[in-house]
Structures are given as structure tokens and as C-alpha cells.
Enzyme design. Structure first.
Site, PDB file in Angstrom:
ATOM      1  N   ARG A 165      -7.194-111.427  99.322  1.00 12.48           N
ATOM      2  CA  ARG A 165      -8.376-110.594  99.605  1.00 12.48           C
ATOM      3  C   ARG A 165      -8.281-109.929 100.985  1.00 12.48           C
ATOM      4  O   ARG A 165      -9.279-109.798 101.688  1.00 12.48           O
ATOM      5  CB  ARG A 165      -9.670-111.418  99.541  1.00 12.48           C
ATOM      6  CG  ARG A 165     -10.041-111.916  98.148  1.00 12.48           C
ATOM      7  CD  ARG A 165     -10.391-110.762  97.213  1.00 12.48           C
ATOM      8  NE  ARG A 165     -11.033-111.231  95.993  1.00 12.48           N
ATOM      9  CZ  ARG A 165     -10.390-111.701  94.924  1.00 12.48           C
ATOM     10  NH1 ARG A 165      -9.068-111.769  94.924  1.00 12.48           N
ATOM     11  NH2 ARG A 165     -11.062-112.099  93.861  1.00 12.48           N
ATOM     12  N   SER A 238     -17.991-112.016  93.375  1.00 11.95           N
ATOM     13  CA  SER A 238     -17.955-113.164  94.283  1.00 11.95           C
ATOM     14  C   SER A 238     -18.516-112.731  95.630  1.00 11.95           C
ATOM     15  O   SER A 238     -18.015-111.790  96.227  1.00 11.95           O
ATOM     16  CB  SER A 238     -16.526-113.650  94.504  1.00 11.95           C
ATOM     17  OG  SER A 238     -15.915-113.986  93.290  1.00 11.95           O
ATOM     18  N   GLU A 334     -17.105-112.357 101.184  1.00 12.72           N
ATOM     19  CA  GLU A 334     -16.051-111.462 100.736  1.00 12.72           C
ATOM     20  C   GLU A 334     -16.588-110.027 100.774  1.00 12.72           C
ATOM     21  O   GLU A 334     -15.837-109.085 100.976  1.00 12.72           O
ATOM     22  CB  GLU A 334     -15.657-111.841  99.305  1.00 12.72           C
ATOM     23  CG  GLU A 334     -14.419-111.148  98.830  1.00 12.72           C
ATOM     24  CD  GLU A 334     -14.403-110.885  97.342  1.00 12.72           C
ATOM     25  OE1 GLU A 334     -13.564-110.095  96.915  1.00 12.72           O
ATOM     26  OE2 GLU A 334     -15.225-111.444  96.612  1.00 12.72           O
TER      27      GLU A 334
HETATM   28  N1  EPU Z   1     -16.769-123.462  89.570  1.00  8.91           N
HETATM   29  C1  EPU Z   1     -17.784-124.386  89.563  1.00  8.91           C
HETATM   30  N2  EPU Z   1     -19.071-123.925  89.677  1.00  8.91           N
HETATM   31  C2  EPU Z   1     -19.360-122.597  89.751  1.00  8.91           C
HETATM   32  C3  EPU Z   1     -18.313-121.668  89.764  1.00  8.91           C
HETATM   33  C4  EPU Z   1     -17.006-122.124  89.664  1.00  8.91           C
HETATM   34  O1  EPU Z   1     -17.579-125.578  89.480  1.00  8.91           O
HETATM   35  O2  EPU Z   1     -20.544-122.278  89.828  1.00  8.91           O
HETATM   36  C5  EPU Z   1     -15.388-123.934  89.413  1.00  8.91           C
HETATM   37  C6  EPU Z   1     -14.874-123.605  88.017  1.00  8.91           C
HETATM   38  O3  EPU Z   1     -15.172-124.589  87.100  1.00  8.91           O
HETATM   39  C7  EPU Z   1     -13.395-123.463  88.234  1.00  8.91           C
HETATM   40  C8  EPU Z   1     -13.279-122.976  89.658  1.00  8.91           C
HETATM   41  O4  EPU Z   1     -14.528-123.229  90.285  1.00  8.91           O
HETATM   42  O5  EPU Z   1     -12.776-124.727  88.140  1.00  8.91           O
HETATM   43  C9  EPU Z   1     -12.901-121.529  89.749  1.00  8.91           C
HETATM   44  O6  EPU Z   1     -13.896-120.715  89.117  1.00  8.91           O
HETATM   45  P1  EPU Z   1     -13.558-119.281  88.482  1.00  8.91           P
HETATM   46  O7  EPU Z   1     -12.436-119.389  87.533  1.00  8.91           O
HETATM   47  O8  EPU Z   1     -14.850-118.726  87.970  1.00  8.91           O
HETATM   48  O9  EPU Z   1     -13.008-118.426  89.681  1.00  8.91           O
HETATM   49  P2  EPU Z   1     -13.480-118.271  91.217  1.00  8.91           P
HETATM   50  O10 EPU Z   1     -12.492-118.947  92.079  1.00  8.91           O
HETATM   51  O11 EPU Z   1     -14.911-118.699  91.345  1.00  8.91           O
HETATM   52  C10 EPU Z   1     -12.071-116.124  91.637  1.00  8.91           C
HETATM   53  C11 EPU Z   1     -12.294-114.744  92.186  1.00  8.91           C
HETATM   54  C12 EPU Z   1     -12.983-113.868  91.146  1.00  8.91           C
HETATM   55  C13 EPU Z   1     -12.085-113.806  89.914  1.00  8.91           C
HETATM   56  C14 EPU Z   1     -11.875-115.233  89.400  1.00  8.91           C
HETATM   57  C15 EPU Z   1     -10.918-115.296  88.241  1.00  8.91           C
HETATM   58  C16 EPU Z   1     -12.532-114.993  94.597  1.00  8.91           C
HETATM   59  C17 EPU Z   1     -13.463-114.973  95.755  1.00  8.91           C
HETATM   60  N3  EPU Z   1     -13.102-114.818  93.388  1.00  8.91           N
HETATM   61  O12 EPU Z   1     -13.355-116.704  91.412  1.00  8.91           O
HETATM   62  O13 EPU Z   1     -13.087-112.567  91.687  1.00  8.91           O
HETATM   63  O14 EPU Z   1     -12.669-113.004  88.915  1.00  8.91           O
HETATM   64  O15 EPU Z   1     -11.308-116.043  90.454  1.00  8.91           O
HETATM   65  O16 EPU Z   1      -9.610-115.137  88.677  1.00  8.91           O
HETATM   66  O17 EPU Z   1     -11.333-115.172  94.780  1.00  8.91           O
HETATM   67  C18 EPU Z   1     -14.548-111.155  92.942  1.00  8.91           C
HETATM   68  O18 EPU Z   1     -13.726-111.200  93.848  1.00  8.91           O
HETATM   69  O19 EPU Z   1     -15.613-110.474  93.040  1.00  8.91           O
HETATM   70  C19 EPU Z   1     -14.326-111.938  91.735  1.00  8.91           C
HETATM   71  C20 EPU Z   1     -15.226-112.018  90.756  1.00  8.91           C
END
Ligand code: EPU
Length: 338
Positions: A165, A238, A334
Site C-alpha cells: 500500500r 479498508s 489507509e
Molecule cells: N477478519 C476478522 N474480522 C473482520 C474482518 C476480517 O476476523 O471483521 C479476519 C478474516 O477472518 C481473515 C482476515 O481477517 O482471516 C483477513 O480478512 P480479509 O480477507 O477480509 O482481508 P483484509 O486483510 O481485511 C485486505 C485488504 C483489502 C482486500 C482484502 C482481500 C488491506 C488494508 N485490505 O483486507 O483491500 O480486498 O485483503 O485481499 O490490505 C482496501 O484496501 O480497501 C481493501 C478492501
């Protein structure tokens, strides 16, 4: 320049749906009109803000300057080899439209990045990423106008200094340049990046064999289930980055919280799921007035309608504080706060 408007409303131009105005507003459709406005006397002493899709900003007050809205369009193939295609894309092209364009032509490389809001020009800024792919993997060059000299320059992938990012555009070149076009290199063969578990499950559930089209559709399905559509509910994806911490600290936290979610980031660093931290701190689904934390993804802050940027910023600070006091981990936004 006639087409400059005053006291322009920004509500429909930011995906948080926040109501605010800017003193001056101008939309540029090509490099020449951009150069012209940059050289005009009207904006000489005005702060300038370049607006793309408005999907990664939180507006906290009226903007006392000029907003330049990027509308440089055009997608064109400039060369090809046996295995690759080089494509030039205007920075004002909608990112998802470019993804659909590529998938339709069976070009592989960005199918995992389907449905990310915003414009092509913003994609290198924060090195957009999702489902195991980052934009840095397909960028060849980035062209931009230097605000001061008004000269068009470009940087190679390496010179853009991409990381999670992040890029040179958020650091040394911050506020100094305006991205005009991006050169991508896509593959004629399916890359099938299905390292991210959710994609494999989705392909299985829908009985599909992996290729750029089925992966694109899988990502669309996953995102639609998990992330709110700004058309229905104001949000900016995010709100925070996933914090990167030392492995040592991660192991210590794991003793008290064995379920903490983290992924190897580098040899000695772990990227922790901020959504998990925020959920554990009790914020998931939280609502106060017209703002809150999305019920299905705690990393996403939402505006139910009449919320304003100040309120969202205040909530984000409370979340940061509570995550810090519970886990001793700092999470940072972010989104760009303006
Ligand atoms: N999780 C929770 N609770 C929540 C949300 C997530 O426990 O409320 C856990 C999930 O169960 C999972 C882990 O956190 O084990 C990761 O969650 P997720 O796959 O939804 O991805 P993220 O890390 O929350 C990142 C990016 C997203 C992208 C997704 C998928 C960042 C800041 N965000 O989110 O990007 O779509 O991975 O690759 O890196 C964005 O940047 O706007 C964005 C949406």
C-alpha cells in the site's frame, strides 16, 4: 478558463458520500487541459487537490482551494510479444472497467483485482492489492506531470519503489506530480494466482476451472458478499492498513490471544489482520448516529447517510486507541484524510 465552477458539492464525488464543498473545481480530460489549468493565474495561489474516483479519501472539511478532477480516458495496446501485451491506460479510466476489458481479451494479471473502486491513476499510488496480487506485479511505467515544471516525466516499475500500500507517489513525490497514464504488461497465458484460499473455495463452490475470467468472477462474488457497495452504503474500503509487526511481538500476543490472524510478510515480520483486531476490540457492527463499523468487515468504516468526516475521523481515533490498549499494536489509516 470557463469550465471552472465555484462552491462545488463533493458528495457524489467521494464514495463515503460526505457532503462538503470546494472553492474551485475543474475537470481535465487530457494532458493539454491539465497543463493549461496548471499554468493559469486563477490557481496560482490556491492549494490543489487531484481527485480520482474519490474512493480512498475522507473529507473532513470544505476544501479551500481548487480540486482538479481526473477524466483522462483511453485504453490502448501499444505492443505485443508472443507471451505479453503492453497496454497504455489513461489515469482517469475506471479501474474495474480496465479489469473487465483485460479479462474479456483473455489477458491475465489483474483479474484478482476486480471491483476495486477508484481510477487507474490511483492504482500505483498505493499499490492497490487484493487476493494475493498487487498492482506492482503488472506495472511497467508510470507517466505523470510535474506540477512545478509542467513537464511530463515517467518512472519505471523499480523507480516507483512499490511496497505494501505504498510507493514513491505517497512519499518523495507526494503532492508534486499528477499521474497521467500507466503502462501495464499483461500475460497472454492464465497466471491463475489462487494462493488466496477464498478464491479456491469460490471456484470449487461454483464448479469452475481457474482462468482469468473465472477468477475475476470469483473475486467479484467474494467482494460483493463482504464489502459494502458505496452506492448503497458510504464507505472507503479498508479504512486502516493491516499493521506489520515483528514476529517476536506476534508470538508474544499469540500467547494471550491464540486466535490472532497474521500472515508472513517478510522473514521477521508478520502482517496482522486489522479487521480481526478491531472486531476483538468490540467494534464490529458498532453504530453511532449516522456512522459506524461495517457489520461484515470491521476494517471498513461506513456512513449511513448524513455522517460527516469529522465524526468518522473521531471514531477512527477511538478504534486506534482501543486496539492499541488491547494489543499494543498501532493501526494507521489507509485512506487519505483531507
Ligand atoms: N477478519 C476478522 N474480522 C473482520 C474482518 C476480517 O476476523 O471483521 C479476519 C478474516 O477472518 C481473515 C482476515 O481477517 O482471516 C483477513 O480478512 P480479509 O480477507 O477480509 O482481508 P483484509 O486483510 O481485511 C485486505 C485488504 C483489502 C482486500 C482484502 C482481500 C488491506 C488494508 N485490505 O483486507 O483491500 O480486498 O485483503 O485481499 O490490505 C482496501 O484496501 O480497501 C481493501 C478492501
Amino acid at each position: 478558463i470557463e469550465s471552472i465552477s465555484t462552491n462545488h458539492q463533493l458528495k457524489s464525488l467521494n464514495t463515503f458520500g460526505i457532503s462538503a464543498t470546494c472553492k474551485l473545481f475543474y475537470e481535465f480530460k487530457d494532458i493539454n487541459s491539465l497543463k493549461e489549468i496548471l499554468s493559469s493565474d486563477i490557481i496560482k495561489n490556491e492549494p490543489i487537490f487531484i481527485l480520482g474516483g474519490g474512493s480512498n479519501i475522507l473529507i473532513t472539511k470544505n476544501f479551500d482551494g481548487i480540486i482538479l478532477k481526473n477524466s483522462i480516458t483511453g485504453i490502448k495496446i501499444i505492443s505485443e510479444t508472443q507471451d505479453h501485451v503492453i497496454i497504455e491506460v489513461g489515469s482517469g479510466v475506471n479501474w474495474h472497467e480496465f479489469v473487465l476489458w483485460s479479462v474479456e481479451k483473455n489477458l491475465s494479471g489483474i483479474e484478482n483485482l476486480a471491483l476495486i473502486p477508484g481510477l487507474v491513476g490511483a492504482s500505483p499510488m498505493q499499490n492497490i492489492g487484493a487476493y494475493g496480487v498487487e498492482i506492482k506485479d503488472t506495472i511497467e511505467k508510470v507517466f505523470f506531470i510535474d506540477k512545478k515544471s509542467k513537464i511530463e516525466k515517467n518512472l519505471t516499475n523499480k523507480e516507483c519503489r512499490f511496497s505494501y500500500r505504498n510507493s514513491i507517489f505517497k512519499n518523495d513525490l507526494k503532492d508534486k506530480v499528477i499521474i497521467t497514464k500507466v503502462i501495464f504488461k499483461l500475460s497472454k497465458h492464465n497466471l491463475n494466482n489462487i494462493s488466496y484460499g477464498a478464491i479456491t473455495s469460490e471456484l470449487k463452490a461454483t464448479n469452475k476451472v481457474a482462468n482469468c475470467q473465472t477468477i475475476c468472477q470469483a473475486v467479484i462474488n467474494i467482494r460483493t458478499r463482504k464489502l459494502p457497495d458505496p452506492k448503497d452504503l458510504g464507505n472507503s474500503g479498508s479504512f486502516f492498513k493491516n499493521p506489520v509487526i515483528e514476529k517476536k511481538q506476534f508470538k508474544e500476543i499469540q500467547i494471550q490471544f491464540p486466535k490472532i490472524v497474521g500472515f508472513q510478510h517478510s522473514k521477521n515480520h508478520i502482517k496482522v489482520a486489522a479487521g480481526w483486531l478491531i472486531e476483538q476490540a468490540g467494534w464490529k457492527g458498532f453504530k453511532v448516529g449516522d456512522i459506524g463499523v461495517y457489520e461484515k468487515q470491521a476494517l471498513v468504516l461506513v456512513n449511513y447517510g448524513k455522517g460527516n468526516g469529522e465524526q468518522i475521523l473521531k471514531l477512527s481515533k477511538k478504534i486506534q486507541e482501543s486496539v492499541f490498549s488491547k494489543f499494543n499494536i498501532k493501526i494507521v489509516p489507509e485512506v487519505n484524510i483531507i
